[in-house]
Design an enzyme around this catalytic site. Sequence first.
Site, short mmCIF file in Angstrom:
data_model
loop_
_atom_site.label_atom_id
_atom_site.label_comp_id
_atom_site.label_asym_id
_atom_site.label_seq_id
_atom_site.Cartn_x
_atom_site.Cartn_y
_atom_site.Cartn_z
N LYS A 2 33.36 35.99 42.65
CA LYS A 2 34.26 35.27 43.55
C LYS A 2 34.61 36.10 44.78
CE LYS A 2 37.01 36.67 39.71
NZ LYS A 2 37.63 36.36 38.47
N ARG A 12 44.63 36.10 26.92
CA ARG A 12 45.77 35.19 27.09
C ARG A 12 45.57 33.98 26.19
NH1 ARG A 12 44.94 35.02 33.42
NH2 ARG A 12 42.92 34.64 32.48
N HIS A 43 48.73 42.55 33.55
CA HIS A 43 47.81 43.69 33.57
C HIS A 43 48.56 44.99 33.24
CE1 HIS A 43 45.51 41.28 36.86
NE2 HIS A 43 44.80 41.19 35.74
N SER A 50 45.93 36.19 38.24
CA SER A 50 45.88 36.55 39.67
C SER A 50 45.59 35.31 40.50
CB SER A 50 44.80 37.61 39.90
OG SER A 50 45.10 38.77 39.19
O1 PNS Z 1 39.56 40.39 35.83
P1 PNS Z 1 38.29 39.68 35.52
O2 PNS Z 1 37.81 38.90 36.72
O3 PNS Z 1 38.36 38.85 34.28
O4 PNS Z 1 37.21 40.83 35.24
C1 PNS Z 1 35.88 40.52 34.96
C2 PNS Z 1 35.04 41.79 34.96
C3 PNS Z 1 35.17 42.52 36.29
C4 PNS Z 1 35.50 42.70 33.84
C5 PNS Z 1 33.57 41.33 34.72
O5 PNS Z 1 33.20 40.41 35.68
C6 PNS Z 1 32.62 42.51 34.76
O6 PNS Z 1 32.50 43.22 33.78
N1 PNS Z 1 31.95 42.70 35.92
C7 PNS Z 1 31.04 43.82 36.14
C8 PNS Z 1 29.59 43.35 36.03
C9 PNS Z 1 29.17 43.18 34.59
O7 PNS Z 1 29.19 44.11 33.80
N2 PNS Z 1 28.79 41.94 34.27
C10 PNS Z 1 28.31 41.59 32.94
C11 PNS Z 1 29.44 41.26 32.01
S1 PNS Z 1 28.82 40.81 30.45
#
Ligand code: PNS
Length: 167
Positions: free
Chosen positions: A46, A94, A22, A132
């Site tokens: 989660k 990744r 990150h 993570s």
């Molecule tokens: O680190 P991660 O878990 O890959 O991050 C995922 C994240 C937080 C970027 C994604 O879950 C997100 O954007 N969540 C906010 C809610 C949202 O916008 N959901 C629709 C995504 S298309």
Amino acid sequence: MRENTLAIALYPGSFDPVHNGHLDIIERARRMARRVVVGVATNVEKEPMFSVADRVAMLRAATERAGVEVMSFSGLTVDFAHRLDATVIVKGLRAMMDFEYELKMAAMNKRLRPEIETIFMMTAPEWAYLSSTLIREVARFGGSVSGLIPASVEQRLVKRVRSQRKG
Ligand code: PNS
């Protein structure tokens, strides 16, 4: 500011906890954008290991000198980006496993707010298999994660694992 410099970039994620992969993306994003906001999502599906406040604090400590802002947000990432006036969402990519998931999210985000671009940066090879989830798992079973996360994060992680064992 160079004309082709991105104005405001949002780097969203769960950061549970932040790791060196990150931090590499944050540094590289900072070289491309005038302002970088690292957005910690509060409403992840989660069950996180760390509270939002802890995740924000760990990120702030780890990016002290990086010239970025760390904020938490709830709701849609694109709506947060819109409120910030961000023109791009930055994501790290990744190995192949990320591709489908990220493609789906980028496509949905584009549909929700077509004016906001998602750009992907290939994760540096040394962090390509870092996540993570793996960090948490290795720490839970007593393995060493040193060199993969900042020392300040490692201290909190060890403490958290110990308190979970007791509880
Ligand atoms: O680190 P991660 O878990 O890959 O991050 C995922 C994240 C937080 C970027 C994604 O879950 C997100 O954007 N969540 C906010 C809610 C949202 O916008 N959901 C629709 C995504 S298309």
